[in-house]
Write an enzyme that holds these catalytic residues in place. Structure first.
Site, PDB file in Angstrom:
ATOM      1  N   TRP A 281      37.440  38.200  27.091  1.00  0.00           N
ATOM      2  CA  TRP A 281      37.956  38.241  28.466  1.00  0.00           C
ATOM      3  C   TRP A 281      38.890  37.044  28.662  1.00  0.00           C
ATOM      4  CZ3 TRP A 281      35.388  35.716  33.124  1.00  0.00           C
ATOM      5  CH2 TRP A 281      35.965  36.158  34.333  1.00  0.00           C
TER       6      TRP A 281
ATOM      7  N   ALA B 106      27.957  41.112  31.982  1.00  0.00           N
ATOM      8  CA  ALA B 106      28.560  41.547  33.244  1.00  0.00           C
ATOM      9  C   ALA B 106      28.442  43.038  33.478  1.00  0.00           C
ATOM     10  CB  ALA B 106      30.033  41.143  33.273  1.00  0.00           C
TER      11      ALA B 106
ATOM     12  N   LYS C 247      29.492  44.706  38.916  1.00  0.00           N
ATOM     13  CA  LYS C 247      29.691  46.072  38.428  1.00  0.00           C
ATOM     14  C   LYS C 247      28.471  46.943  38.639  1.00  0.00           C
ATOM     15  CE  LYS C 247      32.951  43.542  36.337  1.00  0.00           C
ATOM     16  NZ  LYS C 247      33.030  42.070  36.407  1.00  0.00           N
TER      17      LYS C 247
ATOM     18  N   ASP D  91      27.554  36.083  28.105  1.00  0.00           N
ATOM     19  CA  ASP D  91      28.135  36.591  29.340  1.00  0.00           C
ATOM     20  C   ASP D  91      27.756  38.066  29.435  1.00  0.00           C
ATOM     21  OD1 ASP D  91      29.629  37.317  31.538  1.00  0.00           O
ATOM     22  OD2 ASP D  91      31.546  36.607  30.759  1.00  0.00           O
TER      23      ASP D  91
END
Length: 394
Positions: free
Chosen positions: A127, A210, A243, A208
Protein backbone atom coordinates in the site's frame (compact mmCIF):
# COMPACT_ATOMS: atom_id res chain seq x y z
CA UNK A 1 6.85 31.07 6.79
CA UNK A 2 4.35 29.70 4.29
CA UNK A 3 6.39 30.93 1.34
CA UNK A 4 8.99 28.25 2.14
CA UNK A 5 6.53 25.39 1.57
CA UNK A 6 6.76 23.37 -1.60
CA UNK A 7 3.87 21.81 -3.52
CA UNK A 8 3.30 18.19 -2.53
CA UNK A 9 2.86 15.46 -5.14
CA UNK A 10 -0.78 14.72 -5.87
CA UNK A 11 -2.23 11.48 -4.52
CA UNK A 12 -2.47 9.24 -7.58
CA UNK A 13 -5.73 7.57 -6.56
CA UNK A 14 -7.44 10.84 -5.68
CA UNK A 15 -6.26 12.31 -8.97
CA UNK A 16 -7.65 9.29 -10.79
CA UNK A 17 -11.00 9.75 -9.05
CA UNK A 18 -11.11 13.36 -10.24
CA UNK A 19 -10.37 12.28 -13.82
CA UNK A 20 -13.16 9.73 -13.62
CA UNK A 21 -15.66 12.34 -12.42
CA UNK A 22 -14.72 14.65 -15.29
CA UNK A 23 -14.99 11.91 -17.95
CA UNK A 24 -18.31 12.48 -19.82
CA UNK A 25 -18.59 8.90 -21.13
CA UNK A 26 -21.63 7.02 -19.84
CA UNK A 27 -19.93 3.62 -20.07
CA UNK A 28 -16.86 4.49 -17.97
CA UNK A 29 -15.88 2.06 -15.20
CA UNK A 30 -14.22 3.07 -11.92
CA UNK A 31 -11.85 0.37 -10.67
CA UNK A 32 -9.49 2.77 -8.92
CA UNK A 33 -11.19 3.90 -5.74
CA UNK A 34 -10.32 1.90 -2.63
CA UNK A 35 -13.79 1.43 -1.16
CA UNK A 36 -16.33 -1.36 -1.45
CA UNK A 37 -19.20 -0.75 -3.88
CA UNK A 38 -22.31 -2.83 -4.46
CA UNK A 39 -23.78 -3.67 -7.87
CA UNK A 40 -25.42 -0.23 -8.00
CA UNK A 41 -22.10 1.51 -7.43
CA UNK A 42 -22.95 2.57 -3.87
CA UNK A 43 -21.00 2.13 -0.65
CA UNK A 44 -23.95 1.27 1.59
CA UNK A 45 -24.36 1.68 5.34
CA UNK A 46 -24.58 -1.84 6.69
CA UNK A 47 -27.83 -2.93 8.34
CA UNK A 48 -26.24 -3.60 11.72
CA UNK A 49 -24.54 -0.18 11.69
CA UNK A 50 -27.87 1.56 11.09
CA UNK A 51 -29.51 -0.45 13.86
CA UNK A 52 -26.65 0.28 16.27
CA UNK A 53 -26.73 3.99 15.43
CA UNK A 54 -30.45 4.15 16.13
CA UNK A 55 -29.95 2.41 19.44
CA UNK A 56 -27.02 4.67 20.31
CA UNK A 57 -29.06 7.77 19.47
CA UNK A 58 -31.74 6.63 21.91
CA UNK A 59 -29.44 5.58 24.73
CA UNK A 60 -26.29 7.74 24.67
CA UNK A 61 -26.34 10.46 27.33
CA UNK A 62 -22.93 12.10 26.89
CA UNK A 63 -20.39 13.08 24.25
CA UNK A 64 -17.60 13.58 26.78
CA UNK A 65 -14.10 12.27 26.16
CA UNK A 66 -13.27 8.63 26.54
CA UNK A 67 -9.78 7.49 27.60
CA UNK A 68 -6.59 8.25 25.70
CA UNK A 69 -6.64 4.68 24.37
CA UNK A 70 -10.35 4.78 23.66
CA UNK A 71 -13.08 2.72 25.29
CA UNK A 72 -11.52 -0.46 26.74
CA UNK A 73 -14.61 -2.42 25.65
CA UNK A 74 -13.80 -1.57 22.03
CA UNK A 75 -10.27 -2.87 22.41
CA UNK A 76 -11.53 -6.06 24.06
CA UNK A 77 -14.09 -6.70 21.31
CA UNK A 78 -11.63 -6.09 18.47
CA UNK A 79 -8.90 -8.21 20.08
CA UNK A 80 -11.36 -11.08 20.36
CA UNK A 81 -12.43 -10.63 16.72
CA UNK A 82 -8.90 -10.55 15.34
CA UNK A 83 -6.89 -12.74 17.70
CA UNK A 84 -9.54 -15.03 19.18
CA UNK A 85 -7.84 -17.09 21.89
CA UNK A 86 -4.42 -17.07 20.22
CA UNK A 87 -2.87 -14.84 22.91
CA UNK A 88 -3.91 -14.15 26.50
CA UNK A 89 -5.58 -10.75 26.90
CA UNK A 90 -3.12 -9.77 29.64
CA UNK A 91 -0.31 -9.88 27.08
CA UNK A 92 -1.92 -7.33 24.76
CA UNK A 93 -1.82 -3.53 24.88
CA UNK A 94 -4.33 -1.77 22.63
CA UNK A 95 -5.35 1.74 21.66
CA UNK A 96 -8.10 3.08 19.43
CA UNK A 97 -6.90 5.15 16.48
CA UNK A 98 -8.39 7.32 13.70
CA UNK A 99 -8.78 4.52 11.15
CA UNK A 100 -6.32 1.87 10.13
CA UNK A 101 -4.01 4.59 8.81
CA UNK A 102 -3.86 6.08 12.30
CA UNK A 103 -2.93 2.67 13.68
CA UNK A 104 -0.18 2.29 11.07
CA UNK A 105 1.19 5.74 11.85
CA UNK A 106 1.21 5.13 15.61
CA UNK A 107 2.90 1.75 15.09
CA UNK A 108 5.68 3.44 13.13
CA UNK A 109 6.02 6.05 15.87
CA UNK A 110 6.31 3.25 18.46
CA UNK A 111 8.96 1.50 16.38
CA UNK A 112 10.99 4.69 16.12
CA UNK A 113 10.66 5.29 19.86
CA UNK A 114 11.69 1.74 20.77
CA UNK A 115 14.48 1.28 18.19
CA UNK A 116 15.43 4.38 16.18
CA UNK A 117 17.86 2.40 14.04
CA UNK A 118 15.32 -0.26 13.00
CA UNK A 119 14.64 -0.64 9.30
CA UNK A 120 11.12 -1.55 8.15
CA UNK A 121 10.91 -4.11 5.35
CA UNK A 122 7.82 -3.79 3.14
CA UNK A 123 6.52 -6.02 0.37
CA UNK A 124 7.08 -5.09 -3.26
CA UNK A 125 4.51 -3.78 -3.90
CA UNK A 126 2.66 -2.59 -0.82
CA UNK A 127 0.00 0.00 0.00
CA UNK A 128 1.69 3.26 -1.10
CA UNK A 129 0.83 5.04 2.14
CA UNK A 130 3.02 2.61 4.08
CA UNK A 131 6.13 3.91 2.36
CA UNK A 132 4.95 7.52 2.35
CA UNK A 133 4.39 7.55 6.12
CA UNK A 134 7.64 5.71 6.84
CA UNK A 135 9.56 8.29 4.84
CA UNK A 136 7.78 11.16 6.58
CA UNK A 137 8.43 9.71 10.04
CA UNK A 138 12.07 9.21 9.06
CA UNK A 139 12.34 5.42 9.23
CA UNK A 140 14.62 3.65 6.78
CA UNK A 141 12.83 1.18 4.52
CA UNK A 142 13.74 -1.81 2.39
CA UNK A 143 11.62 -3.96 0.11
CA UNK A 144 11.29 -7.71 -0.10
CA UNK A 145 10.11 -9.51 -3.22
CA UNK A 146 6.46 -10.50 -2.99
CA UNK A 147 4.50 -10.41 -6.24
CA UNK A 148 5.44 -12.76 -9.07
CA UNK A 149 4.55 -10.95 -12.29
CA UNK A 150 4.62 -14.17 -14.27
CA UNK A 151 2.20 -16.20 -12.14
CA UNK A 152 0.51 -13.20 -10.47
CA UNK A 153 0.91 -15.12 -7.21
CA UNK A 154 3.36 -14.78 -4.31
CA UNK A 155 7.07 -14.98 -5.12
CA UNK A 156 7.67 -16.85 -1.89
CA UNK A 157 11.22 -17.98 -2.62
CA UNK A 158 12.20 -14.39 -3.39
CA UNK A 159 10.44 -13.17 -0.25
CA UNK A 160 12.37 -15.60 1.96
CA UNK A 161 15.69 -14.83 0.28
CA UNK A 162 15.22 -11.10 0.85
CA UNK A 163 14.08 -11.42 4.46
CA UNK A 164 17.19 -13.48 5.23
CA UNK A 165 19.14 -10.26 4.57
CA UNK A 166 17.26 -8.29 7.25
CA UNK A 167 19.22 -7.38 10.39
CA UNK A 168 18.29 -8.38 13.92
CA UNK A 169 15.79 -5.90 15.34
CA UNK A 170 14.42 -4.89 11.95
CA UNK A 171 10.66 -4.88 11.40
CA UNK A 172 8.85 -6.89 8.73
CA UNK A 173 5.57 -5.32 7.62
CA UNK A 174 3.09 -8.00 6.51
CA UNK A 175 -0.47 -7.83 5.21
CA UNK A 176 -2.77 -9.91 7.41
CA UNK A 177 -5.03 -10.95 4.52
CA UNK A 178 -6.31 -9.67 1.16
CA UNK A 179 -2.98 -8.12 0.18
CA UNK A 180 -3.27 -4.58 -1.14
CA UNK A 181 -2.62 -4.04 -4.04
CA UNK A 182 -1.96 -7.54 -5.38
CA UNK A 183 -4.71 -9.77 -3.94
CA UNK A 184 -2.12 -12.58 -3.63
CA UNK A 185 -1.75 -14.06 -0.15
CA UNK A 186 0.39 -16.42 1.91
CA UNK A 187 -0.97 -19.87 2.75
CA UNK A 188 -0.69 -21.44 6.20
CA UNK A 189 2.55 -23.30 5.44
CA UNK A 190 4.13 -20.09 4.13
CA UNK A 191 3.04 -18.15 7.21
CA UNK A 192 4.72 -20.77 9.39
CA UNK A 193 7.94 -20.53 7.38
CA UNK A 194 7.97 -16.73 7.64
CA UNK A 195 7.41 -16.96 11.41
CA UNK A 196 10.32 -19.41 11.78
CA UNK A 197 12.59 -17.11 9.77
CA UNK A 198 11.64 -14.01 11.76
CA UNK A 199 12.27 -15.81 15.05
CA UNK A 200 15.57 -17.22 13.79
CA UNK A 201 16.83 -13.78 12.71
CA UNK A 202 15.33 -11.76 15.57
CA UNK A 203 12.97 -9.78 13.34
CA UNK A 204 9.88 -8.01 14.66
CA UNK A 205 6.63 -8.57 12.74
CA UNK A 206 4.11 -5.81 12.12
CA UNK A 207 0.80 -6.79 10.56
CA UNK A 208 -1.63 -4.49 8.78
CA UNK A 209 -5.06 -6.13 8.65
CA UNK A 210 -7.65 -3.98 6.91
CA UNK A 211 -9.88 -6.50 5.13
CA UNK A 212 -10.77 -9.23 7.62
CA UNK A 213 -13.89 -10.98 6.32
CA UNK A 214 -13.37 -9.93 2.69
CA UNK A 215 -11.22 -12.93 1.71
CA UNK A 216 -12.10 -16.44 2.89
CA UNK A 217 -14.16 -15.52 5.98
CA UNK A 218 -13.71 -13.78 9.34
CA UNK A 219 -11.95 -16.69 11.03
CA UNK A 220 -9.99 -17.80 7.98
CA UNK A 221 -8.69 -14.28 7.29
CA UNK A 222 -7.38 -14.03 10.86
CA UNK A 223 -5.28 -17.20 10.58
CA UNK A 224 -1.99 -15.53 9.67
CA UNK A 225 -2.32 -12.84 12.34
CA UNK A 226 -3.07 -15.44 15.00
CA UNK A 227 -0.16 -17.62 13.97
CA UNK A 228 2.24 -14.69 14.17
CA UNK A 229 0.84 -13.35 17.44
CA UNK A 230 1.12 -16.74 19.13
CA UNK A 231 4.39 -17.74 17.47
CA UNK A 232 6.57 -14.62 17.81
CA UNK A 233 7.85 -12.91 20.97
CA UNK A 234 6.50 -9.51 19.90
CA UNK A 235 4.19 -8.19 17.21
CA UNK A 236 2.47 -4.93 16.30
CA UNK A 237 -0.98 -5.22 14.70
CA UNK A 238 -2.74 -2.32 12.95
CA UNK A 239 -6.42 -3.01 12.28
CA UNK A 240 -9.13 -1.13 10.40
CA UNK A 241 -12.94 -1.25 10.62
CA UNK A 242 -13.44 0.85 7.51
CA UNK A 243 -14.09 -2.01 5.12
CA UNK A 244 -15.64 -4.87 7.06
CA UNK A 245 -18.00 -2.55 8.95
CA UNK A 246 -18.38 -0.08 6.07
CA UNK A 247 -17.63 2.92 8.30
CA UNK A 248 -14.93 4.58 6.22
CA UNK A 249 -15.64 8.16 7.24
CA UNK A 250 -15.94 7.34 10.96
CA UNK A 251 -12.16 6.65 11.10
CA UNK A 252 -12.18 3.57 13.32
CA UNK A 253 -8.98 1.62 13.88
CA UNK A 254 -6.99 -0.16 16.58
CA UNK A 255 -3.30 -0.66 17.28
CA UNK A 256 -2.23 -3.69 19.31
CA UNK A 257 1.19 -4.39 20.83
CA UNK A 258 1.46 -8.08 21.69
CA UNK A 259 4.28 -9.48 23.83
CA UNK A 260 4.74 -13.04 25.06
CA UNK A 261 6.31 -11.47 28.17
CA UNK A 262 3.18 -10.20 29.91
CA UNK A 263 5.37 -7.99 32.08
CA UNK A 264 5.74 -5.66 29.10
CA UNK A 265 2.00 -5.00 28.78
CA UNK A 266 1.86 -2.10 31.25
CA UNK A 267 4.71 -0.21 29.58
CA UNK A 268 3.30 -0.95 26.13
CA UNK A 269 -0.15 0.29 27.14
CA UNK A 270 1.29 3.44 28.61
CA UNK A 271 3.33 4.04 25.46
CA UNK A 272 0.26 3.71 23.23
CA UNK A 273 -1.63 6.19 25.41
CA UNK A 274 1.35 8.56 25.35
CA UNK A 275 1.59 8.42 21.56
CA UNK A 276 -2.12 9.14 21.22
CA UNK A 277 -1.78 12.12 23.56
CA UNK A 278 1.08 13.57 21.50
CA UNK A 279 -0.83 13.21 18.25
CA UNK A 280 -4.59 13.71 18.67
CA UNK A 281 -5.21 13.14 22.41
CA UNK A 282 -8.47 11.20 22.44
CA UNK A 283 -9.35 8.98 19.48
CA UNK A 284 -12.75 9.18 17.73
CA UNK A 285 -15.44 7.19 19.52
CA UNK A 286 -18.57 7.06 17.35
CA UNK A 287 -17.44 4.31 14.98
CA UNK A 288 -15.70 2.42 17.78
CA UNK A 289 -18.88 2.56 19.85
CA UNK A 290 -20.92 1.10 16.99
CA UNK A 291 -18.42 -1.71 16.42
CA UNK A 292 -18.44 -2.52 20.13
CA UNK A 293 -22.23 -2.64 20.21
CA UNK A 294 -22.38 -4.94 17.19
CA UNK A 295 -19.71 -7.34 18.40
CA UNK A 296 -21.26 -7.61 21.87
CA UNK A 297 -24.88 -8.04 20.76
CA UNK A 298 -25.80 -11.48 19.41
CA UNK A 299 -28.52 -10.26 17.05
CA UNK A 300 -26.54 -7.31 15.66
CA UNK A 301 -23.42 -9.45 15.29
CA UNK A 302 -25.31 -12.16 13.42
CA UNK A 303 -26.82 -9.63 11.00
CA UNK A 304 -23.43 -7.97 10.46
CA UNK A 305 -21.76 -11.31 9.78
CA UNK A 306 -24.51 -12.29 7.35
CA UNK A 307 -24.20 -9.05 5.37
CA UNK A 308 -20.40 -9.23 5.40
CA UNK A 309 -20.64 -12.76 4.01
CA UNK A 310 -22.92 -11.50 1.23
CA UNK A 311 -20.29 -8.90 0.37
CA UNK A 312 -17.48 -11.48 0.41
CA UNK A 313 -19.32 -14.00 -1.74
CA UNK A 314 -20.36 -11.25 -4.14
CA UNK A 315 -16.74 -10.28 -4.74
CA UNK A 316 -15.72 -13.91 -5.18
CA UNK A 317 -18.48 -14.30 -7.77
CA UNK A 318 -17.24 -11.25 -9.67
CA UNK A 319 -13.72 -12.65 -9.65
CA UNK A 320 -14.87 -15.99 -11.03
CA UNK A 321 -17.07 -14.40 -13.68
CA UNK A 322 -14.27 -12.10 -14.85
CA UNK A 323 -11.75 -14.96 -15.01
CA UNK A 324 -14.22 -17.09 -16.96
CA UNK A 325 -15.02 -14.32 -19.44
CA UNK A 326 -11.32 -13.66 -20.00
CA UNK A 327 -10.76 -17.37 -20.55
CA UNK A 328 -13.56 -17.39 -23.11
CA UNK A 329 -12.16 -14.40 -24.99
CA UNK A 330 -8.49 -15.36 -24.82
CA UNK A 331 -8.82 -19.11 -25.20
CA UNK A 332 -6.34 -19.57 -22.35
CA UNK A 333 -6.36 -19.80 -18.56
CA UNK A 334 -3.69 -17.16 -18.05
CA UNK A 335 -6.16 -14.97 -16.14
CA UNK A 336 -7.10 -17.71 -13.69
CA UNK A 337 -5.18 -15.88 -10.96
CA UNK A 338 -8.08 -13.41 -10.71
CA UNK A 339 -10.28 -16.13 -9.23
CA UNK A 340 -7.51 -17.18 -6.85
CA UNK A 341 -6.81 -13.71 -5.45
CA UNK A 342 -8.75 -12.55 -2.40
CA UNK A 343 -10.13 -9.25 -1.15
CA UNK A 344 -11.16 -6.13 -3.05
CA UNK A 345 -8.04 -5.84 -5.18
CA UNK A 346 -6.13 -7.68 -7.86
CA UNK A 347 -2.97 -6.60 -9.60
CA UNK A 348 -3.43 -7.29 -13.28
CA UNK A 349 0.33 -7.20 -13.74
CA UNK A 350 0.46 -5.09 -16.87
CA UNK A 351 2.26 -1.88 -17.81
CA UNK A 352 1.17 1.71 -17.07
CA UNK A 353 1.01 2.24 -20.83
CA UNK A 354 -1.63 -0.46 -21.29
CA UNK A 355 -3.54 0.82 -18.26
CA UNK A 356 -3.62 4.24 -19.90
CA UNK A 357 -4.68 2.70 -23.21
CA UNK A 358 -7.68 1.07 -21.53
CA UNK A 359 -8.61 4.39 -19.95
CA UNK A 360 -8.41 6.31 -23.21
CA UNK A 361 -10.04 3.67 -25.43
CA UNK A 362 -12.63 2.22 -23.07
CA UNK A 363 -13.06 4.51 -20.06
CA UNK A 364 -11.54 1.87 -17.73
CA UNK A 365 -10.06 3.60 -14.70
CA UNK A 366 -7.54 1.67 -12.61
CA UNK A 367 -4.38 2.69 -10.77
CA UNK A 368 -1.33 2.93 -13.05
CA UNK A 369 0.28 -0.13 -11.47
CA UNK A 370 -2.79 -2.06 -12.76
CA UNK A 371 -4.48 -2.49 -9.38
CA UNK A 372 -8.18 -3.16 -9.93
CA UNK A 373 -10.94 -2.81 -7.37
CA UNK A 374 -13.00 -5.92 -8.10
CA UNK A 375 -15.90 -4.45 -6.13
CA UNK A 376 -16.17 -1.74 -8.80
CA UNK A 377 -17.58 -4.34 -11.22
CA UNK A 378 -21.02 -5.81 -11.80
CA UNK A 379 -22.49 -8.36 -14.18
CA UNK A 380 -22.99 -5.71 -16.88
CA UNK A 381 -19.46 -4.31 -16.77
CA UNK A 382 -17.51 -7.58 -16.56
CA UNK A 383 -17.78 -8.26 -20.34
CA UNK A 384 -16.78 -4.66 -21.08
CA UNK A 385 -13.67 -4.91 -18.89
CA UNK A 386 -12.72 -8.34 -20.24
CA UNK A 387 -12.92 -7.15 -23.84
CA UNK A 388 -10.90 -4.02 -23.01
CA UNK A 389 -8.18 -6.16 -21.38
CA UNK A 390 -7.92 -8.45 -24.39
CA UNK A 391 -8.12 -5.61 -26.94
CA UNK A 392 -5.34 -3.74 -25.12
CA UNK A 393 -3.08 -6.77 -25.48
CA UNK A 394 -2.67 -7.52 -21.78
Amino acid sequence: MFETLKPQPADKILALMQMFREDPRDNKIDLGVGVYKNAEGLTPVMRAIKAAEHKLWEEQTSKSYVGLAGDPAYGDAMIKLILGDAVARENIAAAATPGGTGAVRQAFEMIKMANPSAKVHVSDPTWPNHVSILQYVGIETATYRYFDRETRGVNFDGMIEDLKLAAKGDVVLLHGCCHNPTGANLNETQWQEVIALMNERGLIPMIDIAYQGFGDGLEEDALGVRLVASGCPEVLIAASCSKNFGIYRERTGLLMAVAQDKGLQVVNQGTLAFLNRQNYSFPPDHGARLVTMILNDDALRADWMAELEEVRLGMLGLRTDLANELQRLSGSDRFGFLAQHRGMFSLLGTSPELVEKMRLDNGIYMVSDSRMNIAGLNTATIPVLAKAIIDAGV
